[in-house]
Design an enzyme around this catalytic site. Structure first.
Site, PDB file in Angstrom:
ATOM      1  N   ARG A  89       0.857  -1.190   0.000  1.00 50.14           N
ATOM      2  CA  ARG A  89       0.000   0.000   0.000  1.00 50.14           C
ATOM      3  C   ARG A  89       0.889   1.234   0.000  1.00 50.14           C
ATOM      4  O   ARG A  89       1.913   1.255   0.706  1.00 50.14           O
ATOM      5  CB  ARG A  89      -0.890   0.069   1.249  1.00 50.14           C
ATOM      6  N   ILE A  90       0.497   2.234  -0.749  1.00 48.96           N
ATOM      7  CA  ILE A  90       1.222   3.506  -0.713  1.00 48.96           C
ATOM      8  C   ILE A  90       0.865   4.215   0.589  1.00 48.96           C
ATOM      9  O   ILE A  90      -0.310   4.259   0.984  1.00 48.96           O
ATOM     10  CB  ILE A  90       0.866   4.356  -1.947  1.00 48.96           C
ATOM     11  N   LEU A  91       1.872   4.727   1.279  1.00 51.77           N
ATOM     12  CA  LEU A  91       1.648   5.383   2.577  1.00 51.77           C
ATOM     13  C   LEU A  91       1.684   6.892   2.415  1.00 51.77           C
ATOM     14  O   LEU A  91       2.435   7.427   1.592  1.00 51.77           O
ATOM     15  CB  LEU A  91       2.718   4.930   3.565  1.00 51.77           C
ATOM     16  N   ASN A 105      12.098   0.219   4.143  1.00 52.71           N
ATOM     17  CA  ASN A 105      11.423  -0.526   3.079  1.00 52.71           C
ATOM     18  C   ASN A 105      12.464  -1.296   2.290  1.00 52.71           C
ATOM     19  O   ASN A 105      13.619  -0.860   2.177  1.00 52.71           O
ATOM     20  CB  ASN A 105      10.685   0.437   2.139  1.00 52.71           C
ATOM     21  N   HIS A 107      13.048  -2.788  -1.552  1.00 53.18           N
ATOM     22  CA  HIS A 107      12.509  -2.631  -2.905  1.00 53.18           C
ATOM     23  C   HIS A 107      13.356  -3.474  -3.862  1.00 53.18           C
ATOM     24  O   HIS A 107      14.593  -3.443  -3.798  1.00 53.18           O
ATOM     25  CB  HIS A 107      12.545  -1.158  -3.322  1.00 53.18           C
ATOM     26  N   SER A 134      17.263  -3.084  -2.786  1.00 53.56           N
ATOM     27  CA  SER A 134      17.748  -1.973  -1.952  1.00 53.56           C
ATOM     28  C   SER A 134      16.903  -1.888  -0.691  1.00 53.56           C
ATOM     29  O   SER A 134      15.692  -2.099  -0.731  1.00 53.56           O
ATOM     30  CB  SER A 134      17.587  -0.634  -2.688  1.00 53.56           C
ATOM     31  N   THR A 139      10.536   7.763   3.130  1.00 53.95           N
ATOM     32  CA  THR A 139      10.122   9.166   3.140  1.00 53.95           C
ATOM     33  C   THR A 139       8.841   9.269   2.317  1.00 53.95           C
ATOM     34  O   THR A 139       8.359   8.262   1.791  1.00 53.95           O
ATOM     35  CB  THR A 139      11.198  10.073   2.507  1.00 53.95           C
ATOM     36  N   ASP A 143       9.296   4.922  -3.006  1.00 54.27           N
ATOM     37  CA  ASP A 143      10.576   4.245  -3.274  1.00 54.27           C
ATOM     38  C   ASP A 143      11.755   5.227  -3.266  1.00 54.27           C
ATOM     39  O   ASP A 143      12.799   4.976  -3.869  1.00 54.27           O
ATOM     40  CB  ASP A 143      10.530   3.457  -4.591  1.00 54.27           C
TER      41      ASP A 143
HETATM   42  C1  GAR Z   1       9.849  -8.519  -2.334  1.00 58.23           C
HETATM   43  O1  GAR Z   1      10.525  -8.787  -3.536  1.00 58.23           O
HETATM   44  C2  GAR Z   1       9.936  -7.040  -2.004  1.00 58.23           C
HETATM   45  O2  GAR Z   1      11.161  -6.461  -2.369  1.00 58.23           O
HETATM   46  C3  GAR Z   1       8.818  -6.495  -2.837  1.00 58.23           C
HETATM   47  O3  GAR Z   1       7.779  -7.430  -2.703  1.00 58.23           O
HETATM   48  C4  GAR Z   1       8.350  -8.729  -2.496  1.00 58.23           C
HETATM   49  C5  GAR Z   1       7.723  -9.333  -1.264  1.00 58.23           C
HETATM   50  O4  GAR Z   1       8.071 -10.672  -1.136  1.00 58.23           O
HETATM   51  N1  GAR Z   1       8.424  -5.194  -2.407  1.00 58.23           N
HETATM   52  C6  GAR Z   1       8.013  -4.236  -3.222  1.00 58.23           C
HETATM   53  O5  GAR Z   1       7.892  -4.395  -4.426  1.00 58.23           O
HETATM   54  C7  GAR Z   1       7.672  -2.921  -2.546  1.00 58.23           C
HETATM   55  N2  GAR Z   1       7.627  -1.874  -3.503  1.00 58.23           N
HETATM   56  P1  GAR Z   1       7.819 -11.452   0.226  1.00 58.23           P
HETATM   57  O6  GAR Z   1       6.348 -11.210   0.611  1.00 58.23           O
HETATM   58  O7  GAR Z   1       8.046 -12.898  -0.133  1.00 58.23           O
HETATM   59  O8  GAR Z   1       8.759 -10.937   1.254  1.00 58.23           O
END
Ligand code: GAR
Length: 213
Positions: A89-91, A105, A107, A134, A139, A143
Site C-alpha cells: 500500500r502507498i503510505l 522498506n 525494494h 535496496s 520518506t 521508493d
Molecule cells: C519482495 O521482492 C519485495 O522487495 C517487494 O515485494 C516482495 C515481497 O516478497 N516489495 C516491493 O515491491 C515494494 N515496492 P515477500 O512477501 O516474499 O517478502
C-alpha cells in the site's frame, strides 16, 4: 531487546528471513501487521509465535483512517523500528511522519533505478546487466528516501522475470536482516533530515554482512 514491527501484504518470505535471524542479530519481532487477511506471511508469524494483526484498507473510509488504525495497532507494541516487507500500500505523510527515521522498506531494484512495480521485467526490458534489491529509509517519496544498502545480481541474456525475482529474493533475505542488525548495533541511523534523498552512500551486501557479523 530491540523491538520491531513488520508490515506485509503477501507471501512474507522476507518476514521469514527476519524471523529466522532474530536471535543471531539481537532483535525481536513484536508484531506482524498485514492489510490482507489471508496473506501467507501471517501464517509464518503465527507459526513462530509472533503476535499478528490485520488492518484491512477496505474496511476504512480513505487512507487517513486506514493509517490511523495501523498506527493505533502498531503503537500498542511500541516498536523501535517499522519494517515494510512486501507491504503493497502507498503510505501518506500521516503514517510516514509518525515513524520518521524509524521506518525501512525493501525494494526489488538497485534504487534509484526502477522505482514502482514490475521491476524484474523492466530490468530485462532495459537490458540491464545488473539488478538487485535496496533497503532504504522511508520518506514521502515513493521508493525514495536515503538508501542504506544494496545487494546485486547479474542479469543473464536469457533470464525471465520469474527467475530474476527468485534470485533477487535470495539476496533480499540476506540484506534485510543485516540492515536491521546494523540499526540494532547503532551502525546505521537515519540522517537528521530523512527527506533528503541519497544522503547515505549505499553499503554493498558483502561489506554489510562483514560489518554486522
Ligand atoms: C519482495 O521482492 C519485495 O522487495 C517487494 O515485494 C516482495 C515481497 O516478497 N516489495 C516491493 O515491491 C515494494 N515496492 P515477500 O512477501 O516474499 O517478502
Amino acid at each position: 531487546m530491540f523491538q520491531i514491527a513488520v508490515l506485509i501484504s503477501g507471501s512474507g518470505s522476507n518476514l521469514q528471513a527476519l524471523i529466522d535471524n532474530q536471535t543471531k542479530f539481537g532483535y525481536r519481532i513484536a508484531v506482524v501487521l498485514s492489510n490482507v487477511a489471508d496473506a501467507y506471511g501471517l501464517v509464518r508469524a503465527q507459526q513462530a509465535g509472533i503476535a499478528t494483526c490485520v488492518v484491512n484498507h477496505k474496511d476504512y473510509d480513505g487512507r487517513e483512517a486506514f493509517e490511523r488504525a495501523m498506527i493505533q495497532a502498531l503503537d500498542a507494541y511500541q516498536p523501535q523500528l517499522v519494517v515494510l516487507a512486501g507491504f503493497m500500500r502507498i503510505l501518506t505523510p500521516t503514517f510516514i511522519t509518525h515513524y520518521a527515521g524509524k521506518m525501512l522498506n525493501i525494494h526489488p531494484s538497485l534504487l534509484p533505478k526502477l522505482k514502482g512495480l514490475h521491476t524484474h521485467a523492466r530490468a530485462i526490458e532495459d537490458k540491464e546487466s545488473e539488478h538487485g534489491a535496496s533497503v532504504h529509509f522511508v520518506t514521502a517519496e515513493l521508493d525514495g528516501g536515503p538508501i542504506i544498502a544494496q545487494g546485486r545480481v547479474p542479469v543473464q541474456p536469457d533470464d525471465t522475470a520469474d527467475a530474476l525475482a527468485k534470485l533477487v529474493l535470495t539476496v533480499e533475505h540476506q540484506l534485510y536482516p543485516a540492515v536491521v542488525a546494523g540499526i540494532v548495533k547503532g551502525m546505521i541511523s537515519a540522517p537528521p533530515d530523512v527527506r533528503i534523498d541519497d544522503i547515505l552512500a549505499p553499503i554493498d551486501l558483502p561489506l554489510l554482512l562483514q560489518k554486522v557479523a
